[in-house]
Design an enzyme around this catalytic site. Structure first.
Site, PDB file in Angstrom:
ATOM      1  N   HIS A  24      -9.011  -3.069  -7.668  1.00  0.00           N
ATOM      2  CA  HIS A  24      -8.857  -1.631  -7.883  1.00  0.00           C
ATOM      3  C   HIS A  24      -9.127  -1.314  -9.355  1.00  0.00           C
ATOM      4  O   HIS A  24      -8.581  -1.974 -10.242  1.00  0.00           O
ATOM      5  CB  HIS A  24      -7.444  -1.166  -7.551  1.00  0.00           C
ATOM      6  CG  HIS A  24      -7.014  -1.454  -6.139  1.00  0.00           C
ATOM      7  ND1 HIS A  24      -6.631  -2.713  -5.721  1.00  0.00           N
ATOM      8  CD2 HIS A  24      -6.909  -0.636  -5.051  1.00  0.00           C
ATOM      9  CE1 HIS A  24      -6.303  -2.661  -4.435  1.00  0.00           C
ATOM     10  NE2 HIS A  24      -6.459  -1.414  -4.016  1.00  0.00           N
ATOM     11  N   CYS A  78      -3.122   7.294  -4.465  1.00  0.00           N
ATOM     12  CA  CYS A  78      -2.832   5.854  -4.471  1.00  0.00           C
ATOM     13  C   CYS A  78      -1.406   5.594  -4.970  1.00  0.00           C
ATOM     14  O   CYS A  78      -1.119   5.722  -6.163  1.00  0.00           O
ATOM     15  CB  CYS A  78      -3.842   5.075  -5.301  1.00  0.00           C
ATOM     16  SG  CYS A  78      -3.688   3.278  -5.122  1.00  0.00           S
ATOM     17  N   ASP A  80     -10.331   5.561  -2.999  1.00  0.00           N
ATOM     18  CA  ASP A  80      -9.098   6.029  -2.366  1.00  0.00           C
ATOM     19  C   ASP A  80      -9.133   7.549  -2.352  1.00  0.00           C
ATOM     20  O   ASP A  80      -9.364   8.191  -3.373  1.00  0.00           O
ATOM     21  CB  ASP A  80      -7.886   5.531  -3.153  1.00  0.00           C
ATOM     22  CG  ASP A  80      -6.599   5.609  -2.336  1.00  0.00           C
ATOM     23  OD1 ASP A  80      -6.485   6.498  -1.475  1.00  0.00           O
ATOM     24  OD2 ASP A  80      -5.714   4.773  -2.569  1.00  0.00           O
ATOM     25  N   CYS A 140       0.863  -1.188   0.000  1.00  0.00           N
ATOM     26  CA  CYS A 140       0.000   0.000   0.000  1.00  0.00           C
ATOM     27  C   CYS A 140       0.895   1.233   0.000  1.00  0.00           C
ATOM     28  O   CYS A 140       1.647   1.455   0.952  1.00  0.00           O
ATOM     29  CB  CYS A 140      -0.914  -0.004   1.227  1.00  0.00           C
ATOM     30  SG  CYS A 140      -1.974   1.447   1.370  1.00  0.00           S
ATOM     31  N   GLY A 141       0.813   2.017  -1.064  1.00  0.00           N
ATOM     32  CA  GLY A 141       1.697   3.177  -1.201  1.00  0.00           C
ATOM     33  C   GLY A 141       1.401   4.272  -0.211  1.00  0.00           C
ATOM     34  O   GLY A 141       2.295   4.766   0.485  1.00  0.00           O
TER      35      GLY A 141
END
Length: 333
Positions: A225, A254, A250, A91-92
């Site tokens: 996603h 992202c 989001d 997860c960035g």
């Protein structure tokens, strides 16, 4: 006050998207790698994710990370990513949040002007360069896992939307990427309900008819996603709405989605190495991406992306589980 469990957290947000960093109360998970720990957690402790992410302690777009001892000697911390949609390989925005929390709480040795943190995550090793001034994390640049394009100009029949053309790329998770204009949509908060409806329908159709599988980790085998790109976006500046399973957007641009988008643009010959790429979220927040090298993922040509963004610590908390709580695993509406 009674409690069966107590969880300690540091709360943060990255460009509008929350990261609840769990610093205590979980313990060390079994597993020789962070991917093994992720699988063990999914099978044996997913109720903790639901407790911390779902209402009433969280909400329908909650995201978090559980700190762990690293499983590899070249890492400072291990991280398990949790959110409403599940337990992610990478997860960035969460990584940017974790790095900011580690610096601002003194959980790593801080050096100025840059503190480098190496994180052991299920998708691999992620290196974070934190720009620090007067003890404050001003921005974080993450060097993400190798990212690649899985398919271009694929088509899928989507109930209610007809034939949809999309690209699919991997940046730590799989992303379907398409121009929202082909659905007669624009990336605008006023159209959020239709954008979300379309995104969920597209991901369901892809997973039913042609689900992706990572060539080196077959446990990464779903598209949760969909990146709906605003018409007129290009390889200099792109704006999108990121629809995520089971039904939310989001708020950040992202980080893994930015990585996947850059891999797609590189494959199309539109984005060169060592060139800044601005990616903008539905709420207008921005990450700056850059491709710094080439690699391979299995037989797929891949690129090495970096993503730069900001996070802010918003508080600390302790969460309890009373033995009489009627919602020990939370709930979603």
């Amino acid at each position: 006050m009674r409690s069966k469990r107590i969880f300690h957290t540091v709360e943060s947000h990255t460009e509008g998207m929350p990261t609840r960093v769990v610093t205590g109360g979980v313990g060390t998970l079994p597993g020789a790698t962070m991917e093994e720990r992720r699988q063990w957690f999914i099978e044996h402790s997913d109720h903790l994710r639901r407790l911390l992410m779902f209402e009433p302690r969280g909400h329908s777009a909650m995201s978090g990370a559980i700190l762990q001892p690293p499983t590899r000697p070249d890492a400072d911390w291990g991280v398990l990513y949790i959110e409403v949609s599940g337990c992610l390989p990478m997860c960035g925005h969460g990584t940017i949040g974790v790095a900011t929390v580690l610096v601002e709480t003194g959980m790593v040795e801080v050096t100025e002007p840059v503190t480098t943190i190496r994180l052991d995550v299920p998708a691999g090793l992620v290196v974070c360069d934190v720009a620090v001034r007067d003890g404050v994390a001003e921005s974080v640049t993450i060097r993400n896992v190798p990212s690649y394009t899985d398919r271009l100009d694929a088509k899928v029949e989507v109930p209610g939307w007809g034939t949809v053309t999309y690209d699919l790329a991997y940046g730590g998770n799989f992303y379907a990427i398409l121009d929202a204009g082909q659905l007669d949509l624009r990336v605008d908060v006023a159209q959020k309900d239709r954008l979300l409806e379309a995104g969920l329908a597209i991901m369901d159709a892809i997973n039913e008819h042609d689900a992706p599988v990572h060539p080196e980790n077959p446990d990464i085998n779903v598209c949760h996603h969909v990146q709906l790109v605003d018409p007129g976006s290009d390889a200099v500046r792109s704006r999108h709405a990121m629809a995520i399973h089971p039904g939310w957007f989001d708020r950040s641009p992202c980080g893994t989605g930015t990585s996947a988008r850059m891999a797609q643009l590189f494959t199309r010959g539109e984005l060169a190495l060592d060139t800044d790429f601005v990616n903008e979220s539905l709420i207008g927040s921005r990450f700056v991406g850059r491709l710094v090298g080439e690699s391979n993922v299995g037989t797929h040509p891949a690129v090495i992306p970096t993503v730069t963004g900001r996070a802010w610590v918003t508080g600390t908390a302790q969460y309890f589980l009373d033995p009489t709580d009627p919602f020990p695993e939370g709930f979603l509406l």
